[in-house]
Write a protein that holds these residues in place. Structure first.
Motif, mmCIF file in Angstrom:
data_model
loop_
_atom_site.group_PDB
_atom_site.id
_atom_site.type_symbol
_atom_site.label_atom_id
_atom_site.label_comp_id
_atom_site.label_asym_id
_atom_site.label_seq_id
_atom_site.Cartn_x
_atom_site.Cartn_y
_atom_site.Cartn_z
ATOM 1 N N VAL A 191 0.795 -1.221 0.000
ATOM 2 C CA VAL A 191 0.000 0.000 0.000
ATOM 3 C C VAL A 191 0.833 1.279 0.000
ATOM 4 O O VAL A 191 0.274 2.354 -0.028
ATOM 5 C CB VAL A 191 -1.013 0.045 1.179
ATOM 6 C CG1 VAL A 191 -1.993 -1.095 1.079
ATOM 7 C CG2 VAL A 191 -0.296 0.055 2.509
ATOM 8 N N LEU A 192 2.151 1.194 0.049
ATOM 9 C CA LEU A 192 2.967 2.383 -0.056
ATOM 10 C C LEU A 192 2.778 2.987 -1.441
ATOM 11 O O LEU A 192 2.699 2.265 -2.434
ATOM 12 C CB LEU A 192 4.448 2.042 0.124
ATOM 13 C CG LEU A 192 4.975 1.971 1.547
ATOM 14 C CD1 LEU A 192 4.360 0.836 2.312
ATOM 15 C CD2 LEU A 192 6.465 1.905 1.554
ATOM 16 N N THR A 193 2.690 4.302 -1.508
ATOM 17 C CA THR A 193 2.590 4.952 -2.808
ATOM 18 C C THR A 193 3.921 5.599 -3.141
ATOM 19 O O THR A 193 4.635 6.082 -2.266
ATOM 20 C CB THR A 193 1.459 5.995 -2.851
ATOM 21 O OG1 THR A 193 1.690 6.966 -1.836
ATOM 22 C CG2 THR A 193 0.103 5.347 -2.637
ATOM 23 N N VAL A 194 4.256 5.575 -4.412
ATOM 24 C CA VAL A 194 5.513 6.136 -4.891
ATOM 25 C C VAL A 194 5.191 7.192 -5.937
ATOM 26 O O VAL A 194 4.393 6.957 -6.841
ATOM 27 C CB VAL A 194 6.406 5.047 -5.527
ATOM 28 C CG1 VAL A 194 7.689 5.645 -6.068
ATOM 29 C CG2 VAL A 194 6.686 3.932 -4.543
ATOM 30 N N ALA A 227 13.404 13.766 -7.214
ATOM 31 C CA ALA A 227 12.927 13.422 -5.873
ATOM 32 C C ALA A 227 12.026 12.202 -5.998
ATOM 33 O O ALA A 227 11.051 12.218 -6.753
ATOM 34 C CB ALA A 227 12.165 14.584 -5.258
ATOM 35 N N VAL A 228 12.369 11.139 -5.282
ATOM 36 C CA VAL A 228 11.548 9.928 -5.226
ATOM 37 C C VAL A 228 10.830 9.978 -3.883
ATOM 38 O O VAL A 228 11.466 10.006 -2.830
ATOM 39 C CB VAL A 228 12.399 8.650 -5.342
ATOM 40 C CG1 VAL A 228 11.523 7.410 -5.250
ATOM 41 C CG2 VAL A 228 13.200 8.663 -6.636
ATOM 42 N N VAL A 229 9.496 10.026 -3.926
ATOM 43 C CA VAL A 229 8.697 10.218 -2.717
ATOM 44 C C VAL A 229 7.934 8.939 -2.403
ATOM 45 O O VAL A 229 7.141 8.460 -3.219
ATOM 46 C CB VAL A 229 7.703 11.387 -2.892
ATOM 47 C CG1 VAL A 229 6.911 11.624 -1.606
ATOM 48 C CG2 VAL A 229 8.428 12.652 -3.334
ATOM 49 N N LEU A 230 8.198 8.387 -1.217
ATOM 50 C CA LEU A 230 7.480 7.210 -0.724
ATOM 51 C C LEU A 230 6.532 7.670 0.372
ATOM 52 O O LEU A 230 6.954 8.334 1.314
ATOM 53 C CB LEU A 230 8.445 6.178 -0.142
ATOM 54 C CG LEU A 230 9.529 5.638 -1.065
ATOM 55 C CD1 LEU A 230 10.544 4.827 -0.279
ATOM 56 C CD2 LEU A 230 8.919 4.795 -2.150
ATOM 57 N N GLU A 231 5.258 7.339 0.250
ATOM 58 C CA GLU A 231 4.258 7.653 1.276
ATOM 59 C C GLU A 231 3.977 6.376 2.053
ATOM 60 O O GLU A 231 3.457 5.409 1.502
ATOM 61 C CB GLU A 231 2.968 8.182 0.650
ATOM 62 C CG GLU A 231 3.125 9.481 -0.125
ATOM 63 C CD GLU A 231 3.305 10.703 0.760
ATOM 64 O OE1 GLU A 231 3.091 10.614 1.989
ATOM 65 O OE2 GLU A 231 3.644 11.767 0.218
ATOM 66 N N VAL A 232 4.358 6.387 3.329
ATOM 67 C CA VAL A 232 4.216 5.211 4.181
ATOM 68 C C VAL A 232 3.031 5.451 5.122
ATOM 69 O O VAL A 232 3.121 6.275 6.029
ATOM 70 C CB VAL A 232 5.496 4.953 5.005
ATOM 71 C CG1 VAL A 232 5.362 3.671 5.812
ATOM 72 C CG2 VAL A 232 6.723 4.915 4.099
ATOM 73 N N PRO A 233 1.908 4.758 4.937
ATOM 74 C CA PRO A 233 0.731 5.006 5.774
ATOM 75 C C PRO A 233 0.912 4.458 7.199
ATOM 76 O O PRO A 233 1.537 3.416 7.399
ATOM 77 C CB PRO A 233 -0.389 4.264 5.048
ATOM 78 C CG PRO A 233 0.303 3.165 4.310
ATOM 79 C CD PRO A 233 1.656 3.708 3.941
ATOM 80 N N ALA A 234 0.388 5.207 8.166
ATOM 81 C CA ALA A 234 0.406 4.747 9.566
ATOM 82 C C ALA A 234 -0.484 3.511 9.672
ATOM 83 O O ALA A 234 -1.457 3.395 8.939
ATOM 84 C CB ALA A 234 -0.095 5.853 10.485
ATOM 85 N N PRO A 235 -0.161 2.560 10.474
ATOM 86 C CA PRO A 235 0.913 2.496 11.456
ATOM 87 C C PRO A 235 2.181 1.839 10.927
ATOM 88 O O PRO A 235 3.014 1.388 11.706
ATOM 89 C CB PRO A 235 0.301 1.661 12.572
ATOM 90 C CG PRO A 235 -0.521 0.647 11.828
ATOM 91 C CD PRO A 235 -1.088 1.420 10.648
ATOM 92 N N LEU A 236 2.332 1.774 9.599
ATOM 93 C CA LEU A 236 3.503 1.114 9.029
ATOM 94 C C LEU A 236 4.745 1.990 9.108
ATOM 95 O O LEU A 236 4.654 3.216 9.186
ATOM 96 C CB LEU A 236 3.247 0.743 7.573
ATOM 97 C CG LEU A 236 2.125 -0.244 7.303
ATOM 98 C CD1 LEU A 236 1.954 -0.444 5.805
ATOM 99 C CD2 LEU A 236 2.386 -1.568 7.989
#
Length: 189
Positions: free
Chosen positions: A46-49, A67-76
């Motif tokens: 479920v991480l978005t890049v 810039a490489v952006v990783l969105e890590v959703p809580a609680p991960l």
């Protein structure tokens, strides 16, 4: 091998090529802790890049930053790029490769990460992790001889998502990103 639900172990075996029966015996002997994600969506997917460029284009002989952006959703959380050599955890890695000889790359610049304490059943362990938005910067040098036109870069991103109870199988995502090389007399914003 991180603790995971037996159904996920079977999936991990398919991905790694390890015989399922051997891993299943190991998984059944491990203490499995309940995670809210096991029966829902697979959390390590479920991480978005996303990516962004520092400018609209680059000149021959110039530089542009990706810039490489990783969105890590809580609680991960995901593991930091630089890990202790003793750990079995998988670091977060961004690799870049040009599709020609006109580009060269600076070493990716990763954030420092933060200290985090977890207990995966074998006692308390302090880790260096990333949470929330993680941005990795990669400098791209354009050769002076590069022709005007589109340039392509192949990205390969690897991470291992974990929560407070367990770590999930590592994930690798590939993507091609492009930018324009423009004539020296054109302006770059």
């Amino acid at each position: 091998l991180p603790a995971m639900h037996p159904r996920m172990v079977g999936m991990a075996c398919q991905w790694s090529g390890v015989p399922t029966t051997r891993i299943s015996m190991l998984a059944s002997s491990m203490m499995w802790r309940k995670s809210p994600y096991v029966f829902g969506s697979l959390p390590f997917l479920v991480l978005t890049v996303s990516t962004a460029w520092s400018a609209t284009a680059a000149h021959p002989g110039g530089q542009i930053v990706l810039a490489v952006v990783l969105e890590v959703p809580a609680p991960l959380h995901i593991n930091r790029n630089r890990l202790d050599e003793q750990t079995l955890l998988i670091p977060t890695v961004v690799q870049v490769e040009a599709e020609g000889d006109d580009l060269s790359f600076l070493k990716p610049q990763y954030p420092d990460g933060e200290t985090y304490t977890v207990d995966y059943g074998a006692g308390s362990q302090t880790l260096q992790i990333y949470q929330g938005r993680v941005v990795v910067y990669v400098g791209v040098n354009v050769a002076a001889s590069a022709p005007a036109g589109a340039q392509s870069i192949r990205l390969k991103m690897t991470w291992q998502a974990c929560d407070d109870n367990l770590c999930y199988p590592p994930v690798t995502r590939k993507r091609v990103v492009r930018f324009e090389v423009i004539d020296r007399f054109q302006s770059v914003e």
